[in-house]
Structures are given as structure tokens and as C-alpha cells.
Design an enzyme around this catalytic site. Structure first.
Site, mmCIF file in Angstrom:
data_model
loop_
_atom_site.group_PDB
_atom_site.id
_atom_site.type_symbol
_atom_site.label_atom_id
_atom_site.label_comp_id
_atom_site.label_asym_id
_atom_site.label_seq_id
_atom_site.Cartn_x
_atom_site.Cartn_y
_atom_site.Cartn_z
ATOM 1 C CE LYS A 193 -0.066 4.944 13.685
ATOM 2 N NZ LYS A 193 -1.408 4.864 13.101
ATOM 3 C CB THR B 116 -0.908 0.006 1.255
ATOM 4 O OG1 THR B 116 -1.658 -1.204 1.270
ATOM 5 C CG2 THR B 116 -1.857 1.189 1.253
ATOM 6 C CD GLU C 183 -0.594 -1.048 10.628
ATOM 7 O OE1 GLU C 183 0.500 -1.585 10.441
ATOM 8 O OE2 GLU C 183 -0.847 0.092 10.206
ATOM 9 C CB ALA D 221 12.592 -6.209 -1.275
ATOM 10 C CE LYS E 99 1.815 1.631 12.042
ATOM 11 N NZ LYS E 99 1.017 2.337 11.090
HETATM 12 P P1 NAP Z 1 1.434 -3.845 3.025
HETATM 13 O O1 NAP Z 1 0.484 -3.274 2.050
HETATM 14 O O2 NAP Z 1 1.105 -5.116 3.702
HETATM 15 O O3 NAP Z 1 2.848 -3.979 2.290
HETATM 16 C C1 NAP Z 1 3.924 -4.708 2.803
HETATM 17 C C2 NAP Z 1 4.918 -4.940 1.669
HETATM 18 O O4 NAP Z 1 6.049 -5.616 2.185
HETATM 19 C C3 NAP Z 1 4.362 -5.810 0.537
HETATM 20 O O5 NAP Z 1 4.837 -5.355 -0.693
HETATM 21 C C4 NAP Z 1 4.942 -7.196 0.849
HETATM 22 O O6 NAP Z 1 5.149 -7.985 -0.323
HETATM 23 C C5 NAP Z 1 6.279 -6.813 1.434
HETATM 24 N N1 NAP Z 1 6.790 -7.817 2.372
HETATM 25 C C6 NAP Z 1 6.277 -8.144 3.573
HETATM 26 N N2 NAP Z 1 7.029 -9.124 4.137
HETATM 27 C C7 NAP Z 1 8.006 -9.411 3.260
HETATM 28 C C8 NAP Z 1 9.088 -10.327 3.250
HETATM 29 N N3 NAP Z 1 9.306 -11.143 4.284
HETATM 30 N N4 NAP Z 1 9.913 -10.343 2.174
HETATM 31 C C9 NAP Z 1 9.704 -9.522 1.133
HETATM 32 N N5 NAP Z 1 8.700 -8.606 1.079
HETATM 33 C C10 NAP Z 1 7.863 -8.559 2.134
HETATM 34 O O7 NAP Z 1 1.732 -2.793 4.200
HETATM 35 P P2 NAP Z 1 1.586 -1.205 4.142
HETATM 36 O O8 NAP Z 1 0.198 -0.823 4.498
HETATM 37 O O9 NAP Z 1 2.210 -0.677 2.916
HETATM 38 O O10 NAP Z 1 2.460 -0.809 5.424
HETATM 39 C C11 NAP Z 1 3.858 -0.826 5.363
HETATM 40 C C12 NAP Z 1 4.422 -0.201 6.647
HETATM 41 O O11 NAP Z 1 3.959 1.138 6.737
HETATM 42 C C13 NAP Z 1 3.973 -0.877 7.939
HETATM 43 O O12 NAP Z 1 5.010 -0.774 8.884
HETATM 44 C C14 NAP Z 1 2.781 -0.030 8.383
HETATM 45 O O13 NAP Z 1 2.576 -0.086 9.768
HETATM 46 C C15 NAP Z 1 3.271 1.327 7.963
HETATM 47 N N6 NAP Z 1 2.217 2.322 7.738
HETATM 48 C C16 NAP Z 1 1.145 2.021 6.956
HETATM 49 C C17 NAP Z 1 0.184 2.985 6.720
HETATM 50 C C18 NAP Z 1 -1.031 2.715 5.891
HETATM 51 O O14 NAP Z 1 -1.916 3.573 5.865
HETATM 52 N N7 NAP Z 1 -1.122 1.602 5.209
HETATM 53 C C19 NAP Z 1 0.330 4.259 7.285
HETATM 54 C C20 NAP Z 1 1.447 4.528 8.080
HETATM 55 C C21 NAP Z 1 2.384 3.556 8.296
HETATM 56 P P3 NAP Z 1 3.868 -8.486 -1.204
HETATM 57 O O15 NAP Z 1 3.312 -7.224 -1.791
HETATM 58 O O16 NAP Z 1 4.444 -9.391 -2.233
HETATM 59 O O17 NAP Z 1 2.957 -9.144 -0.225
HETATM 60 N N1 HSE Z 2 -3.328 1.229 10.322
HETATM 61 C C1 HSE Z 2 -2.893 2.553 10.585
HETATM 62 C C2 HSE Z 2 -4.108 3.421 10.864
HETATM 63 C C3 HSE Z 2 -2.127 3.090 9.418
HETATM 64 O O1 HSE Z 2 -5.223 2.995 10.583
HETATM 65 O O2 HSE Z 2 -3.920 4.522 11.378
HETATM 66 C C4 HSE Z 2 -1.509 4.442 9.674
HETATM 67 O O3 HSE Z 2 -0.478 4.339 10.604
#
Ligand code: NAP
Ligand code: HSE
Length: 430
Positions: free
Chosen positions: A204, A14, A189, A44, A104
Site C-alpha cells: 500500500k 470476503t 489476507e 468466478a 495491492k
Molecule cells: P478471499 O476472501 O480469499 O476471496 C478470494 C476469492 O477469489 C474467493 O471467492 C476465491 O474462491 C476466489 N479465487 C481465488 N483464487 C481463485 C482461482 N484461482 N480461481 C477462481 N477463483 C479464485 O479474499 P478477499 O479478502 O475477498 O480479498 C480479495 C482481494 O481484495 C485481495 O486482493 C485483497 O488483498 C483485497 N482486499 C481485501 C480486503 C479485506 O478486508 N478482505 C480489503 C482491501 C483489499 P473460493 O471462494 O471458492 O475460495
Molecule cells: N488485510 C488488509 C488489512 C485488508 O488488514 O488491512 C485491507 O487491505
């Protein structure tokens, strides 16, 4: 020609896919702002055979270890979770890479190890996107307010739960349906339990508290209650009294100044309070500082593009440090305040009771509050048949005293049921 600054992305989900897209789409502007081009050298993912919109297939790899170890100038970790993210970050730092992360969960569990490794290897560790998505919040705390004395940080820091509570409040939507929507919109998440159980907000809150109070704070130090127990009846009862329910994160100094208390829990907030109008996946955080007074930070708290904006801001800052041959601020935990338990927090409670409707009941209930030194602010009684509904709101008291009061109420013959108990925040002058 200026040598490019190389950027490796661990994670292309995402947030990661949006970071890759923006790095490629905004290449010229970013190069002008940094003073050197930013070159994306790899992304990656788990499944490199799956196409990612906006990310050239040639950049995808399923070998994060090799990408982390190749010695890029900046490694951006957006995989999430504790392992393998922690090992990959440490590996990248050992190879001389500065780190930008939104993780976080990892920072709140083991930030100390990451900060120590960053110092040892002389690299940067930036994490603006880890709290409150797009909102610039950590940099103001770490830099702009470095000369002030922060006393309290309070706000909504989880987009998913705020989205769920807003939809339940405004549309009477079903909890499970709205959670599914939040997942589809990329707010939640990977395991949404972290959101609804309050763990994401607790992580957070720990990060915010550490920066605000120059004191090491981990997830374990945070009192945490999520929204899984909040019912539509609670929401309705709050509405009837002119309140809305929000999942709040609060980090505050104790009144004697020697400790900090960090808590995450649902709370009733008066409808006229600015936090009450924070809807959907938006976040808002108040910071109270001795000289600056009160400040409010508001914006999109979750989602791919908003979070990518904060990540890109860090990438630019780290790239500038790299070119200047310097480093950003290091972790500051010199104050080493004691982290105290929730019992000492000064809060107000709302208590909703079903009681027997006969003379003396009100006095018996009031006595249970008085026995624990808790002062009542408002009582409302509705009769229905042989029973009465009694709603009590208290003045400020220690959370411990309030909890003992509720335990006492549960033991009274005249109390048939404790229908609801919730903390109240944001009331003026009560
Ligand atoms: P996500 O959509 O689940 O993406 C995770 C990515 O990491 C995917 O591309 C996944 O590959 C890859 N991945 C996970 N484990 C792996 C492994 N062992 N080897 C290789 N690749 C791996 O998560 P996200 O929502 O982008 O969140 C990413 C981070 O940002 C997290 O720490 C989250 O807490 C933080 N965050 C998210 C948001 C939000 O709104 N989403 C906001 C603030 C912070 P695949 O795509 O192939 O599965
Ligand atoms: N899952 C988290 C939220 C993403 O809903 O706030 C942003 O850190």
C-alpha cells in the site's frame, strides 16, 4: 431502452460476495447514478458448488478464464495474489474490459505492466479499494491534489495489525488469539503473514508513494518491518512513557527534493497524537502538501462491506467513463525521483537498555550516541540490584546513524542487554 453495462466479478470471497450483494441490492440507485443499469454477468470462484450468501448460484462459475475473456464492459478482480490474477486482468483488458481491482499485492509488484496494458487497450484501471479499505484516498491523491506538491504521506494502512496492536494494548490480549479474530472478521489476507510481516502495508505504501510523488515505486523499494517482533513488554514500556505502538507506513520526499524514501515499521506514537486513537481495523492517513497543508483521512481500512464500498465507487466511475466514451486518469510517473534507502530517513529512536549500575556508565552510553552524531532528547534510569534500566529517546537523526549507535551499544561491556529499539514518530518540535 438503455443498454446495460456488464460487470464480471473474478472472486466471490470476503470482498467479492459483498460487491455482488450490493450490485444486486442497489440496482435501481446505481442505474440512476450511472445513467445505465449495471448487469452482473458472473462471479468466478474456486468452488462454484458452495453457496454464497447474496449471490445467485446461477452466476457462479469456476472458470475465471472464460469469464475474463467474454468482453464484459467492466471486470472486477477480487481474487488476490499475483497469478492467475495478473493473467486474467491482462486477458480481460485485451478483450476490451476496464478493470477495477483491490489487489495491492499485484499493483505493487507489477503495476507497470497493468498500467501499460490499460493504455494499450484504451481501458480504465481503477484501484481505490487497494489502499485503506473504504477510505477515499487514492482519488484525492490522483485528482484533488493533482495541482499540489505532496511532501509526505504517513499513516496506518493495515487493519489487521492495527486490530492486533489495539487489542494487545487495551485488553492485554494474546497475539495469536487476536490474529485469529482478525481472520474471522475478514480483515486479514488469505495468508495473514502478509499483514503481520508488514508486506501488505508495504504494498500500500508503494501505491501511495507512486501516486503522491509521480514516481514508479514497487514493493521492493519499501523498507519493511512487521509487528511479529513487538512484545507485550514493548507495549507496556511505550505506555509507561505516554506512547502507543502503531504499524506505520511513511512515504516522504528527501530534504533535497530529488528522492523519496518509503518505509513500513512499528513506531511509538505519542498518546495525544491523532494516530494513537485509531483503533481496531480502522486506518488513518495524513497527507502533507505544500499548498494544502496537512490533511487526515480516516475510516474502516478492512472488511468485506467497507472494501466493497470503495470497489463500487470505482465501478460507478468506470461505468460513467464508459458511457461518456472517455477514460479516467492514466498512471503518472513523470517525476522519476530516485528511491533512496532507509539509512537516509530522518527518524527518532527509543532505546531500552539493561546496563551495569556503576559510575561512568551513563557517560559511556551517551558517548556511543555522540560518536554517531546522535543527540539525546530524554534519558530515564531505574536501578534494580546491580543493574539499571536505561531508556533513551533521541532527537532526529539519520536512520543509518541511529542503527550504528545501537550496534555500538551492543558492543559495550557496560550494556548487558539491548531490551528494545523502536522508531518514534509524531513528536512535535523535538
Ligand atoms: P478471499 O476472501 O480469499 O476471496 C478470494 C476469492 O477469489 C474467493 O471467492 C476465491 O474462491 C476466489 N479465487 C481465488 N483464487 C481463485 C482461482 N484461482 N480461481 C477462481 N477463483 C479464485 O479474499 P478477499 O479478502 O475477498 O480479498 C480479495 C482481494 O481484495 C485481495 O486482493 C485483497 O488483498 C483485497 N482486499 C481485501 C480486503 C479485506 O478486508 N478482505 C480489503 C482491501 C483489499 P473460493 O471462494 O471458492 O475460495
Ligand atoms: N488485510 C488488509 C488489512 C485488508 O488488514 O488491512 C485491507 O487491505
Amino acid at each position: 431502452m438503455t443498454v446495460p453495462i456488464t460487470v464480471a466479478l473474478l472472486g466471490g470471497g470476503t470482498v467479492g460476495s459483498q460487491v455482488a450483494r450490493l450490485l444486486l441490492e442497489q440496482q435501481a440507485d446505481l442505474a440512476a447514478r450511472v445513467g445505465a443499469p449495471l448487469e452482473l454477468v458472473g462471479v468466478a470462484v474456486r468452488d462454484a458448488s458452495r453457496p454464497r450468501e447474496g449471490v445467485p448460484a446461477t452466476l457462479l462459475t469456476d472458470d475465471p478464464g472464460a469469464l475474463a475473456a467474454r468482453g464484459s464492459d467492466i471486470v472486477v478482480e477480487l481474487m488476490g495474489g499475483i497469478e492467475p490474477a495478473r493473467s486474467l486482468i491482462l486477458q480481460a483488458m485485451a478483450a476490451g474490459s476496464s478493470i477495477v481491482t483491490a489487489n495491492k499485492a499485484l499493483l505493487a509488484v507489477d503495476g507497470a505492466t497493468l498500467h501499460q496494458a490499460a493504455a494499450e487497450h484504451g481501458v480504465d484501471l481503477y484501484f481505490e479499494a487497494s489502499v485503506a479499505g473504504a477510505i477515499p484516498l487514492l482519488r484525492p491523491l490522483r485528482e484533488s491534489l493533482a495541482g499540489d506538491h505532496v511532501t509526505r504521506v504517513l499513516g496506518i494502512v493495515n487493519g489487521t495489525t492495527n486490530f492486533i496492536l489495539s487489542k494487545m494494548e487495551e485488553e492485554g490480549a494474546d497475539y495469536a488469539d487476536v490474529l485469529a479474530q482478525a481472520q474471522a472478521l475478514g480483515y486479514a489476507e488469505a495468508d495473514p503473514t502478509a499483514d503481520v510481516a508488514g508486506l501488505d502495508a508495504a504494498a500500500k505504501a508503494a501505491i501511495l508513494a507512486e501516486l503522491a510523488f509521480h514516481t514508479r515505486v514497487t514493493s521492493e523499494d519499501v523498507f519493511c518491518e512487521g509487528i511479529t517482533e513487538v512484545t507485550s513488554e514493548d507495549i507496556q514500556a511505550a505506555r509507561d512513557m505516554g506512547f502507543v505502538i502503531k504499524l506505520l507506513a511513511v512515504a516522504e520526499r528527501t530534504s533535497d527534493g530529488t528522492g523519496v524514501i518509503v518505509r513500513v515499521h512499528p513506531a511509538m506514537v505519542p498518546r495525544e497524537h491523532p494516530l494513537a486513537s485509531v483503533r481496531d481495523a480502522f486506518n488513518a492517513v495524513f497527507i502533507e502538501a505544500q499548498s494544502a497543508g496537512e490533511m487526515m483521512f480516516y475510516g474502516r481500512g478492512a472488511g468485506g462491506a467497507p472494501t466493497a464500498s470503495a470497489v463500487l465507487g470505482d465501478v460507478v466511475a468506470v461505468a460513467r467513463n464508459h458511457l461518456a466514451g472517455g477514460r479516467g486518469p492514466r498512471a503518472s510517473t513523470y517525476a522519476d525521483l530516485t528511491v533512496r534507502g532507509i539509512e537516509e530517513a530522518q527518524t527518532r529512536y527509543y532505546v531500552n537498555l539493561d546496563v551495569t549500575d556503576r559510575p561512568g556508565v551513563l557517560a559511556t552510553v551517551a558517548q556511543a550516541f555522540s560518536d554517531n552524531g546522535v543527540s539525546i532528547q530524554v534519558v530515564r534510569q531505574d536501578g534494580h540490584g546491580d543493574d539499571a534500566g536505561l531508556v533513551v529517546r533521541t532527537h532526529l537523526a539519520s536512520d543509518g546513524a541511529l542503527r550504528r549507535t545501537v550496534d555500538g551499544l551492543r558492543g559495550l561491556d557496560v550494556v548487558k542487554r539491548v531490551v528494545g529499539v523502536m522508531r518514534v514518530e509524531g513528536e512535535a518540535g523535538a
